[in-house]
Each structure stands twice: as C-alpha cells, then as structure tokens.
Design a protein around this motif. Sequence first.
Motif, short mmCIF file in Angstrom:
data_model
loop_
_atom_site.label_atom_id
_atom_site.label_comp_id
_atom_site.label_asym_id
_atom_site.label_seq_id
_atom_site.Cartn_x
_atom_site.Cartn_y
_atom_site.Cartn_z
N ASN A 77 0.79 -1.13 -0.02
CA ASN A 77 0.11 0.13 -0.12
C ASN A 77 0.77 1.19 -0.03
OD1 ASN A 77 -1.81 1.98 0.56
ND2 ASN A 77 -2.70 1.18 2.27
N THR A 78 0.89 2.02 -1.20
CA THR A 78 1.81 3.09 -1.20
C THR A 78 1.01 4.54 -0.63
OG1 THR A 78 0.94 3.76 -3.33
CG2 THR A 78 2.67 2.28 -3.16
N ASP A 79 -0.25 4.24 -0.05
CA ASP A 79 -0.91 5.63 0.33
C ASP A 79 -0.38 6.01 1.89
OD1 ASP A 79 -3.26 7.10 -0.42
OD2 ASP A 79 -3.18 7.27 1.66
N LEU A 80 -0.09 7.11 1.98
CA LEU A 80 0.64 7.71 3.17
C LEU A 80 -0.47 7.56 4.45
CD1 LEU A 80 2.69 10.52 1.81
CD2 LEU A 80 3.44 8.57 2.59
N ALA A 81 -1.78 7.64 4.11
CA ALA A 81 -2.60 7.84 5.35
C ALA A 81 -3.77 6.76 5.34
CB ALA A 81 -3.24 9.12 5.23
N GLN A 82 -4.29 6.17 3.98
CA GLN A 82 -5.56 5.44 4.10
C GLN A 82 -5.04 4.12 3.87
OE1 GLN A 82 -8.33 6.92 4.65
NE2 GLN A 82 -7.29 9.01 4.65
N SER A 83 -5.86 3.23 4.33
CA SER A 83 -5.99 1.75 4.25
C SER A 83 -6.45 1.43 2.78
CB SER A 83 -6.73 1.14 5.23
OG SER A 83 -6.04 1.17 6.49
N PRO A 106 -11.71 -10.62 2.51
CA PRO A 106 -10.89 -9.43 2.20
C PRO A 106 -10.26 -9.06 3.43
CG PRO A 106 -13.14 -9.18 1.37
CD PRO A 106 -13.08 -10.34 2.25
N ILE A 107 -8.84 -8.59 2.97
CA ILE A 107 -7.93 -8.26 4.31
C ILE A 107 -7.70 -6.81 4.10
CG2 ILE A 107 -6.83 -10.51 4.69
CD1 ILE A 107 -4.34 -9.50 3.10
N GLU A 108 -7.43 -6.14 5.33
CA GLU A 108 -7.14 -4.69 5.10
C GLU A 108 -5.43 -4.58 5.04
OE1 GLU A 108 -7.44 -2.22 8.80
OE2 GLU A 108 -8.88 -0.97 7.44
N LEU A 109 -5.17 -3.50 4.27
CA LEU A 109 -3.59 -3.31 4.29
C LEU A 109 -3.57 -1.77 4.97
CD1 LEU A 109 -1.01 -4.62 3.55
CD2 LEU A 109 -1.43 -3.93 1.27
N GLY A 110 -3.01 -1.69 5.89
CA GLY A 110 -2.90 -0.41 6.41
C GLY A 110 -1.92 0.66 5.41
N ALA A 111 -1.88 1.91 5.87
CA ALA A 111 -0.98 3.03 4.98
C ALA A 111 0.34 2.64 5.10
CB ALA A 111 -1.40 4.28 5.70
N LEU A 112 1.00 2.40 3.96
CA LEU A 112 2.17 2.07 4.07
C LEU A 112 2.84 0.37 4.37
CD1 LEU A 112 4.18 5.08 4.74
CD2 LEU A 112 3.56 4.33 2.36
N ALA A 113 1.55 -0.24 4.69
CA ALA A 113 1.83 -1.62 4.87
C ALA A 113 2.20 -2.28 3.73
CB ALA A 113 0.79 -2.01 5.58
N ALA A 114 2.64 -3.60 3.94
CA ALA A 114 2.89 -4.58 2.66
C ALA A 114 2.61 -6.08 3.12
CB ALA A 114 4.32 -4.46 2.25
N THR A 115 2.37 -6.78 2.32
CA THR A 115 2.26 -8.05 2.65
C THR A 115 2.76 -9.04 1.49
OG1 THR A 115 0.76 -10.00 3.29
CG2 THR A 115 -0.04 -8.59 1.89
N PRO A 145 -1.52 0.86 -5.19
CA PRO A 145 -0.57 0.28 -4.56
C PRO A 145 0.46 -0.33 -5.52
CG PRO A 145 -2.46 -1.21 -4.58
CD PRO A 145 -2.68 0.10 -5.03
N ALA A 146 1.52 -0.73 -5.18
CA ALA A 146 2.85 -1.37 -5.77
C ALA A 146 2.26 -2.85 -5.57
CB ALA A 146 4.23 -1.01 -5.52
N ILE A 147 2.19 -3.57 -6.91
CA ILE A 147 1.94 -5.08 -7.12
C ILE A 147 2.88 -5.51 -7.73
CG2 ILE A 147 0.46 -6.76 -7.23
CD1 ILE A 147 -1.95 -4.59 -6.56
N GLU A 148 4.06 -6.22 -7.29
CA GLU A 148 4.93 -7.07 -8.18
C GLU A 148 5.47 -8.40 -7.81
OE1 GLU A 148 7.75 -4.10 -8.58
OE2 GLU A 148 8.57 -4.19 -6.40
#
Length: 178
Positions: A77-83, A106-115, A145-148
């Motif tokens: 998640n590349t967003d600085l503030a939002q999930s 569905p899963i939540e991915l917080g601001a700047l989080a990654a999985t 988001p960055a997805i690779e």
Amino acid sequence: MKRSVWLCLFAIVGLSACEKAQAPTAQLPPSPQLKTVTVDNAKIVEGQTVYVPIYSHIYMVEAGRRMDLTATLSVRNTDLAQSIAITAVNYHDTNGKLVRKYLDKPIELGALAATDFVIAEADRSGGAGASFIVEWVAQKDVSNPAIEAVMINTGGNQGISFISPGRVIKSRGAQKPR
C-alpha cells in the motif's frame, strides 16, 4: 601435580565460558497482522484488478533443462494515510486454470503496509506461464498500490533474480495515471 590440577581447572573453566558465549540470534521481522474486513460495495470509491506474471521456472541454454524459481508476490500500500482492502489473491496456471485462492475474506492493508505470498521453488503447479490476479478496493481516494513479483534461485555457485511488475487489467472508480 598441583600445577596440572590448576591447568585442568583453568581449561575446564575456559571451555565452559566458551560454551556460554553464543552469537546473538538474528531477529526476524514480525509478520504483519492483517485483519479481515467486510467490504461495503456501496462505499467503494476505487479499486483495480491487477495481473502479475509469475515464472515458476525458466529454461536454460541446453534444450529441456530448466531452473526452478521461488516466486514472492508483494502487495504494498503506497498511500501515506489510507488503508486499502485486498479482496482477492488468486494463483493461476499456464492454461489460466485457478490453482489456489489465498484469501477467504478481504484483508485490510494499512497505510504504507505490505504483505506477500510465496510460491515455493518446488511448486510446479503453475508452470512457466503462471500468474496472480490481485483485486483491491478502497473507500477513499488512495494512491495505487505497488504489486509485483520477485523470482529467485540461488543454486550452487550461481544465482538469478528478477522482478515482474503487475499490470492493471480492470479499474473501478477514480482513474489516475500510473
């Protein structure tokens, strides 16, 4: 004789001290705690379906010889503030057949989080033309988001690694340049 007793004691104490001195153990990073969420379709502002090519193996110079690869799908998640909510992560084989669904909910991915999601080197179920389909949505305007994927093999004295960027194949809501 006294001297030999002292030398033996000294040796025992010295060896005991060596056994107690251990190298510090490496700390593994904590696994992200991803919580499941309920997605209200009426509140979705934007989202995407992203196709990510996966190479479970590559062919070598000699005909018929191949190198198996471990593949790691990374969703950031590349967003600085939002999930964002990741609603689907599905692994498909060379023929487009669904091999594995990674999410039940569905899963939540917080601001700047990654999985990430890993396909082991020994897993040949996808074949050379495998892919992931990742779907995500957001209830507010967010940066994409960055997805690779990263593929790697480090067998023997050689290694190979490369990335495979995701490609948006369907958009929902706000249209932004990539």
